[in-house]
Scaffold this active site. Structure first.
Site, short mmCIF file in Angstrom:
data_model
loop_
_atom_site.label_atom_id
_atom_site.label_comp_id
_atom_site.label_asym_id
_atom_site.label_seq_id
_atom_site.Cartn_x
_atom_site.Cartn_y
_atom_site.Cartn_z
N GLU A 97 -8.08 -2.64 -2.67
CA GLU A 97 -7.67 -1.88 -3.53
C GLU A 97 -7.13 -2.15 -4.93
O GLU A 97 -6.14 -2.63 -4.99
CB GLU A 97 -7.07 -0.87 -2.81
N HIS B 176 -4.26 -4.33 -3.38
CA HIS B 176 -4.10 -4.09 -1.79
C HIS B 176 -5.24 -4.80 -1.10
O HIS B 176 -6.11 -4.29 -1.05
CB HIS B 176 -3.75 -2.65 -1.52
N SER C 291 0.80 -1.21 -0.07
CA SER C 291 -0.11 -0.11 0.01
C SER C 291 0.81 1.31 -0.06
O SER C 291 0.53 2.23 -0.11
CB SER C 291 -0.95 0.05 1.08
N ASN D 203 -5.93 3.05 3.88
CA ASN D 203 -4.88 3.41 5.07
C ASN D 203 -4.86 4.71 5.22
O ASN D 203 -3.98 5.33 6.62
CB ASN D 203 -3.36 2.85 4.29
N1 3HC Z 1 -7.18 -14.17 10.53
C1 3HC Z 1 -8.47 -14.77 10.30
N2 3HC Z 1 -9.58 -14.73 10.61
C2 3HC Z 1 -9.57 -14.04 11.66
C3 3HC Z 1 -8.69 -13.43 12.57
C4 3HC Z 1 -7.32 -13.61 11.82
N3 3HC Z 1 -6.14 -12.85 12.48
N4 3HC Z 1 -9.10 -12.91 13.61
C5 3HC Z 1 -10.52 -13.16 13.50
N5 3HC Z 1 -10.68 -13.82 12.45
C6 3HC Z 1 -12.18 -14.19 12.00
C7 3HC Z 1 -12.30 -15.42 12.66
O1 3HC Z 1 -13.26 -16.44 11.78
C8 3HC Z 1 -13.35 -15.13 13.92
O2 3HC Z 1 -14.28 -15.97 13.74
P1 3HC Z 1 -14.10 -17.14 14.76
O3 3HC Z 1 -12.91 -17.24 15.82
O4 3HC Z 1 -15.50 -17.69 15.40
O5 3HC Z 1 -13.85 -18.39 13.82
C9 3HC Z 1 -13.97 -13.86 13.37
O6 3HC Z 1 -12.97 -13.41 12.47
C10 3HC Z 1 -14.38 -12.81 14.59
O7 3HC Z 1 -13.36 -12.84 15.47
P2 3HC Z 1 -13.19 -12.57 16.86
O8 3HC Z 1 -14.53 -12.91 17.37
O9 3HC Z 1 -12.11 -13.26 17.46
O10 3HC Z 1 -12.99 -11.07 16.88
P3 3HC Z 1 -13.70 -9.75 16.21
O11 3HC Z 1 -15.09 -10.03 16.11
O12 3HC Z 1 -13.14 -8.69 17.09
O13 3HC Z 1 -13.20 -9.91 14.74
C11 3HC Z 1 -11.48 -8.78 13.18
C12 3HC Z 1 -11.64 -9.84 14.37
C13 3HC Z 1 -12.05 -9.36 12.13
C14 3HC Z 1 -9.80 -8.65 13.13
C15 3HC Z 1 -12.15 -7.56 13.83
O14 3HC Z 1 -11.56 -7.04 15.05
C16 3HC Z 1 -11.73 -6.31 12.77
O15 3HC Z 1 -12.50 -6.25 11.68
N6 3HC Z 1 -10.86 -5.57 13.05
C17 3HC Z 1 -10.31 -4.45 12.07
C18 3HC Z 1 -9.31 -5.14 11.11
C19 3HC Z 1 -8.98 -4.05 10.32
O16 3HC Z 1 -9.18 -2.71 10.40
N7 3HC Z 1 -8.22 -4.37 9.44
C20 3HC Z 1 -7.29 -3.33 8.34
C21 3HC Z 1 -6.21 -3.28 8.92
S1 3HC Z 1 -5.04 -2.22 7.85
C22 3HC Z 1 -4.35 -3.22 6.74
O17 3HC Z 1 -4.48 -4.24 6.60
C23 3HC Z 1 -3.72 -2.40 5.70
C24 3HC Z 1 -2.19 -2.71 5.44
O18 3HC Z 1 -1.56 -2.23 4.42
C25 3HC Z 1 -1.29 -2.38 6.63
#
Ligand code: 3HC
Length: 299
Positions: free
Chosen positions: A166, A154, A133, A205
């Site tokens: 993206e 991305h 990104s 981002n």
């Molecule tokens: N990998 C894969 N699946 C995951 C996971 C992971 N690390 N963490 C959680 N999950 C999945 C699981 O399937 C889980 O269900 P299950 O455990 O019952 O099978 C489901 O998501 C829900 O997880 P949790 O109940 O443990 O927790 P949450 O409801 O908080 O969900 C999350 C976790 C989906 C990570 C949520 O907190 C979220 O959407 N967080 C924000 C993530 C975000 O903003 N990402 C963008 C980051 S920026 C980026 O990536 C850009 C790069 O350039 C840096």
């Protein structure tokens, strides 16, 4: 090279069956698994055999969990796993692939060399995309002889869960390449966001960065603890996780290198990694991946 050929578009979309993902880190692993679930044959390449072993274990664990939850049937998951292969020789795999997605370390020198090598190895029609990104494909395209088939795709962490991808063109990316990338995102069951021009950080981002910078400033000024800032983001704004929890999820090392790369491109000291992030990075507190970041993790 014909940047705007409709025939290219149809050919490219129809002929992508084999995908090479270069880089077996957290992103490469889940991107590869998402492609396999969508029916593609996927080879994940990494120089480090232990990274490939970890990647295979993680993909199996994540996909089996999806079968347990009923998101996919056991048969769908088993056949996706059968479509996933691993290699320490990405260039050999590139010779027979239809599409390459690079998800290696955020270092421009490494990516440029990789793109030059992939360009030598991959058949002429193959699109070379980067998951970066911060490193736009215009900084990589001239390492290849196919700038019209180079772009950014991305994904977001965790890539099996987050729906957005993206798709970002450089000035020389052909319409056919953009359409092929968009077509793939749809086949993955994800939502494409199309950028018509490059900007460091792209769209999501940049939004996130504004929040993270403010959160880091509030913490450093002693206005509130990082835990309470996370509570505010979750409970007042409805974010699934707070900015510090998110840094730990993405990786402190990744956040640090992204900022450094932004600074290298802009020369603006405001783009340097925040001192608190630099401190964590130097202490080796990389976040969830090694059990210690802003928070401590037991499993
Ligand atoms: N990998 C894969 N699946 C995951 C996971 C992971 N690390 N963490 C959680 N999950 C999945 C699981 O399937 C889980 O269900 P299950 O455990 O019952 O099978 C489901 O998501 C829900 O997880 P949790 O109940 O443990 O927790 P949450 O409801 O908080 O969900 C999350 C976790 C989906 C990570 C949520 O907190 C979220 O959407 N967080 C924000 C993530 C975000 O903003 N990402 C963008 C980051 S920026 C980026 O990536 C850009 C790069 O350039 C840096």
């Amino acid at each position: 090279m014909t940047p705007d050929s409709t025939i290219d578009t149809i050919d490219t979309i129809d002929t992508i069956d084999d995908v090479l993902v270069v880089g077996a880190g957290a992103m490469g692993t889940q991107i590869g698994a998402a492609y396999a679930l969508a029916g593609y044959r996927v080879t994940t390449g990494d120089l480090a055999p232990e990274a490939l072993d970890q990647s295979r274990d993680e993909a199996q664990r994540r996909l089996r969990r999806l079968a347990e939850k009923g998101t996919f049937s056991r048969d769908e998951v088993d056949s996706a796993l059968e479509r996933m292969m691993y290699t320490t020789d990405s260039l050999e795999a590139a010779r027979t692939t239809d599409f390459v997605l690079e998800a290696a370390v955020e270092r421009i020198d490494i990516k440029r060399q990789l793109f030059a090598d992939l360009d030598e190895a991959a058949p002429e029609h193959v699109i070379l995309a980067t998951n970066s990104s911060t490193i736009p494909s215009s900084l990589l395209m001239d390492a290849t002889a196919r700038p019209d088939r180079v772009c950014n795709m991305h994904f977001f962490n965790p890539a099996l869960v987050m729906n957005c991808v993206e798709v970002v063109r450089n000035p020389q990316t052909s319409d056919a390449t953009v359409e092929a990338a968009l077509g793939m995102v749809h086949r993955l069951g994800k939502q494409p966001v199309r950028l018509n021009k490059e900007i460091p950080g792209f769209v999501a981002n940049r939004l996130l960065g504004a929040l993270r910078n403010e959160a880091l400033r509030l913490e450093a000024d002693g206005v509130a603890s990082y835990q309470d800032i996370d509570v505010a983001a979750r409970t007042a704004l409805g974010h699934p996780m707070g900015p510090f929890e998110l840094m730990d999820l993405v990786g402190i090392d990744v956040s640090y290198l992204i900022r450094l790369s932004e600074y290298e491109q802009s020369g603006d000291p405001a783009d340097l990694p925040h001192p608190s992030v630099q401190k964590l990075y130097e202490q080796g507190r990389y976040g969830r991946k090694n059990g210690r970041g802003w928070y401590e993790y037991t499993s």
